[in-house]
Design an enzyme around this catalytic site. Structure first.
Site, PDB file in Angstrom:
ATOM      1  N   LYS A  63       0.839  -1.211   0.000  1.00 46.31           N
ATOM      2  CA  LYS A  63       0.000   0.000   0.000  1.00 46.31           C
ATOM      3  C   LYS A  63       0.871   1.257   0.000  1.00 46.31           C
ATOM      4  O   LYS A  63       2.072   1.182   0.293  1.00 46.31           O
ATOM      5  CB  LYS A  63      -0.888  -0.012   1.248  1.00 46.31           C
ATOM      6  CG  LYS A  63      -0.089   0.080   2.550  1.00 46.31           C
ATOM      7  CD  LYS A  63      -0.934  -0.197   3.781  1.00 46.31           C
ATOM      8  CE  LYS A  63      -0.075  -0.089   5.050  1.00 46.31           C
ATOM      9  NZ  LYS A  63      -0.813  -0.551   6.243  1.00 46.31           N
ATOM     10  N   ARG A 102     -10.114   0.548  15.284  1.00 50.83           N
ATOM     11  CA  ARG A 102      -9.992   1.191  13.969  1.00 50.83           C
ATOM     12  C   ARG A 102     -10.964   0.453  13.063  1.00 50.83           C
ATOM     13  O   ARG A 102     -12.164   0.566  13.264  1.00 50.83           O
ATOM     14  CB  ARG A 102      -8.523   1.142  13.524  1.00 50.83           C
ATOM     15  CG  ARG A 102      -8.128   2.228  12.557  1.00 50.83           C
ATOM     16  CD  ARG A 102      -6.649   2.205  12.230  1.00 50.83           C
ATOM     17  NE  ARG A 102      -6.232   1.015  11.454  1.00 50.83           N
ATOM     18  CZ  ARG A 102      -5.010   0.796  11.002  1.00 50.83           C
ATOM     19  NH1 ARG A 102      -4.038   1.671  11.240  1.00 50.83           N
ATOM     20  NH2 ARG A 102      -4.712  -0.283  10.304  1.00 50.83           N
ATOM     21  N   HIS A 156      -6.190  -6.797  13.432  1.00 48.21           N
ATOM     22  CA  HIS A 156      -4.918  -6.063  13.377  1.00 48.21           C
ATOM     23  C   HIS A 156      -4.544  -5.606  14.789  1.00 48.21           C
ATOM     24  O   HIS A 156      -5.404  -5.170  15.553  1.00 48.21           O
ATOM     25  CB  HIS A 156      -5.106  -4.850  12.442  1.00 48.21           C
ATOM     26  CG  HIS A 156      -3.857  -4.128  12.051  1.00 48.21           C
ATOM     27  ND1 HIS A 156      -2.693  -4.765  11.680  1.00 48.21           N
ATOM     28  CD2 HIS A 156      -3.592  -2.800  11.942  1.00 48.21           C
ATOM     29  CE1 HIS A 156      -1.774  -3.854  11.362  1.00 48.21           C
ATOM     30  NE2 HIS A 156      -2.294  -2.652  11.519  1.00 48.21           N
ATOM     31  N   ARG A 187       1.057 -10.562   7.509  1.00 49.28           N
ATOM     32  CA  ARG A 187       1.020  -9.401   6.608  1.00 49.28           C
ATOM     33  C   ARG A 187       2.237  -8.526   6.891  1.00 49.28           C
ATOM     34  O   ARG A 187       2.243  -7.748   7.848  1.00 49.28           O
ATOM     35  CB  ARG A 187      -0.259  -8.588   6.849  1.00 49.28           C
ATOM     36  CG  ARG A 187      -1.560  -9.386   6.748  1.00 49.28           C
ATOM     37  CD  ARG A 187      -2.775  -8.475   6.894  1.00 49.28           C
ATOM     38  NE  ARG A 187      -2.772  -7.715   8.137  1.00 49.28           N
ATOM     39  CZ  ARG A 187      -3.335  -8.105   9.266  1.00 49.28           C
ATOM     40  NH1 ARG A 187      -3.977  -9.260   9.336  1.00 49.28           N
ATOM     41  NH2 ARG A 187      -3.277  -7.338  10.339  1.00 49.28           N
ATOM     42  N   TYR A 219      16.584  29.968   7.491  1.00 43.59           N
ATOM     43  CA  TYR A 219      15.531  30.862   7.976  1.00 43.59           C
ATOM     44  C   TYR A 219      15.492  30.938   9.500  1.00 43.59           C
ATOM     45  O   TYR A 219      15.541  29.919  10.175  1.00 43.59           O
ATOM     46  CB  TYR A 219      14.164  30.382   7.480  1.00 43.59           C
ATOM     47  CG  TYR A 219      13.951  30.526   5.996  1.00 43.59           C
ATOM     48  CD1 TYR A 219      14.226  31.720   5.334  1.00 43.59           C
ATOM     49  CD2 TYR A 219      13.459  29.459   5.266  1.00 43.59           C
ATOM     50  CE1 TYR A 219      13.996  31.837   3.970  1.00 43.59           C
ATOM     51  CE2 TYR A 219      13.225  29.575   3.896  1.00 43.59           C
ATOM     52  CZ  TYR A 219      13.508  30.774   3.256  1.00 43.59           C
ATOM     53  OH  TYR A 219      13.282  30.884   1.904  1.00 43.59           O
ATOM     54  N   CYS A 228      14.291  23.945   4.468  1.00 43.46           N
ATOM     55  CA  CYS A 228      13.439  24.832   3.675  1.00 43.46           C
ATOM     56  C   CYS A 228      12.623  23.991   2.687  1.00 43.46           C
ATOM     57  O   CYS A 228      12.707  22.772   2.676  1.00 43.46           O
ATOM     58  CB  CYS A 228      14.294  25.835   2.912  1.00 43.46           C
ATOM     59  SG  CYS A 228      15.517  26.671   3.943  1.00 43.46           S
ATOM     60  N   MET A 229      11.876  24.643   1.823  1.00 47.02           N
ATOM     61  CA  MET A 229      11.017  23.913   0.893  1.00 47.02           C
ATOM     62  C   MET A 229      11.820  23.075  -0.099  1.00 47.02           C
ATOM     63  O   MET A 229      11.457  21.934  -0.405  1.00 47.02           O
ATOM     64  CB  MET A 229      10.113  24.882   0.123  1.00 47.02           C
ATOM     65  CG  MET A 229       9.058  24.181  -0.710  1.00 47.02           C
ATOM     66  SD  MET A 229       8.026  25.323  -1.629  1.00 47.02           S
ATOM     67  CE  MET A 229       7.094  26.096  -0.323  1.00 47.02           C
ATOM     68  N   ASP A 230      12.926  23.648  -0.586  1.00 45.41           N
ATOM     69  CA  ASP A 230      13.684  23.004  -1.665  1.00 45.41           C
ATOM     70  C   ASP A 230      15.101  22.617  -1.272  1.00 45.41           C
ATOM     71  O   ASP A 230      15.821  22.047  -2.081  1.00 45.41           O
ATOM     72  CB  ASP A 230      13.818  23.948  -2.865  1.00 45.41           C
ATOM     73  CG  ASP A 230      12.530  24.659  -3.169  1.00 45.41           C
ATOM     74  OD1 ASP A 230      11.516  23.965  -3.335  1.00 45.41           O
ATOM     75  OD2 ASP A 230      12.537  25.908  -3.217  1.00 45.41           O
TER      76      ASP A 230
END
Ligand SMILES: *Cc1c(COP(=O)(O)O)cnc(C)c1O
Length: 385
Positions: free
Chosen positions: A38, A136, A168, A224, A270, A317-319
């Site tokens: 999955k 669940r 589970h 599993r 930052y 940071c983002m990148d």
């Protein structure tokens, strides 16, 4: 000369096959192996992982959604396959046609499956799920008799074939947790109730990776295995799993974009959450939270550069993010950086601990602009597939 890619997830399918075989050997003869693929194979690429797992002897594949199951069938996988997460109104008929085993946690879900079977023109293969304490999925103990009765009825009508009974664990990575005994006993009781109702499915299953390895009584007919198939320790800190030769399948690597020396007292990234305490050399790693590198790794995780561990400095940071190579370090831009992978590099588990999460989340969330490359190391020079 071609430059190394900016950022890659290198997925070692030989390691995956090795892990599946090792897990099979651990659980022994007579217990079927389901490899759980999955969430795009826990971030490793579902189709490639599925194929390699089958090659290594996985009897079953497990997925969450119908889309995942359909993708496997469209790619030609025709073996036993269980999908366990659907929502009301989803069309299950294509899954019935494609011989995907479905899970039913409630009489409502079972009715939808039976309806799909009627439309598909053949019985649906169903695993009845009992909630033994995770709260669940699954029918509660109070709901179980009604689900069994509905399944017996639908089976008599020829609309469903009950192929499995399952549940589970909540705390299988903590073998001493009292929930494990409670859940296994409740599962045995639920199986007995199903048998009394006249249902005798061949596949009773309860164990995920940690339980498969640490709780032999929970193996029943099938285990599993997700995380251990990917070479990550399903129960960090437990001696029973650390002794195994599980091999990490994913290596997250990048190419250093820039190297520079900064003076003592300079702030990094930052917010200047890290100030250089001395003159030192920094390296710029060209991936960030836009690629699934947790921002929580800021000032916490380490990467591998030329066999040594180097700390993340300042905020992710983002990148991009910055690592400290160290005073006078000679590493040049273009050098290889391993975020996580196999020893001696940091592991996904090391990153998980640095980020206060679990290795599952580290490998599953990494992605973005990383390019995934599947390799088979027994072929000369690690061919891509
Ligand atoms: C994801 C999942 C598994 C696999 O668990 P691991 O701990 O990765 O082995 C097994 N069963 C169910 C129901 C799951 O959702």
């Amino acid at each position: 000369m071609s430059a190394p890619p900016r950022a890659e997830l290198v997925v070692d399918l030989d390691a995956l096959r090795h892990n599946v075989r090792l897990l099979r050997a651990e659980v022994g003869e007579g217990v079927a192996m389901m490899t759980v693929v999955k969430a795009d194979g826990y971030g490793h690429g579902m189709l490639e992982v599925a194929r390699a797992a089958r090659e290594a002897g996985a009897d079953w594949l497990g997925v969450a959604t119908l889309d995942e199951a359909a993708t496997l069938r469209a790619a030609g996988d025709s073996g036993p396959l269980l999908a366990w997460l659907t929502t009301p109104g989803e069309d299950r008929a294509p899954a019935v046609v494609a011989d995907v085993d479905l899970s039913a946690s409630s009489t409502g879900e079972l009715a939808e499956i039976a309806d799909a079977a009627t439309r598909a023109g053949k019985p649906a293969r169903v695993h009845l799920k009992v909630d033994t304490g995770l709260s669940r999925g699954g029918a509660t103990g109070a709901e179980w008799p009604a689900l069994l009765a509905a399944a017996v009825h639908a089976a008599r009508e020829g609309r469903v074939e009950v192929t499995g009974l399952w549940s589970h664990f909540a705390a299988s990575d903590e073998p001493a947790h009292r929930a494990n005994d409670v859940q296994e006993q409740r599962f045995r009781d639920a199986v007995a109730a199903a048998e009394s109702a006249g249902l005798h499915p061949r596949v009773r299953h309860l164990a995920n990776s940690a339980a498969a390895l640490l709780r032999p009584t929970s193996r029943f007919d099938l285990v599993r295995c997700g995380i251990a198939s990917y070479g990550l320790d399903p129960a960090p800190g437990q001696p029973g799993t650390a002794r195994l030769d599980l091999r990490p399948v994913m290596t997250a690597r990048a190419t250093l974009a820039l190297v520079k020396e900064v003076a003592a007292g300079e702030g990094v990234s930052y917010g200047h959450t890290w100030l250089a305490p001395h003159r030192t050399v920094l390296g710029l790693v060209p991936v960030g939270y836009g690629d699934g590198v947790p921002r929580h790794a800021s000032n916490r995780a380490e990467v591998g550069v030329a066999g040594a561990r180097r700390p993340v400095r300042g905020r992710v940071c983002m990148d991009q993010f910055v690592v400290e190579l160290g005073p006078g370090d000679p590493t040049a831009a273009g050098a290889d950086v391993t975020l996580f992978g196999a020893a001696p590099h940091p592991s996904a588990q090391d990153w998980a601990e640095a980020c206060e999460t679990i290795s599952y989340e580290i490998v599953t969330r990494i992605g973005g602009r990383f390019v995934r490359r599947h390799v088979n190391r027994h072929d000369q020079g690690a061919r891509s597939s």
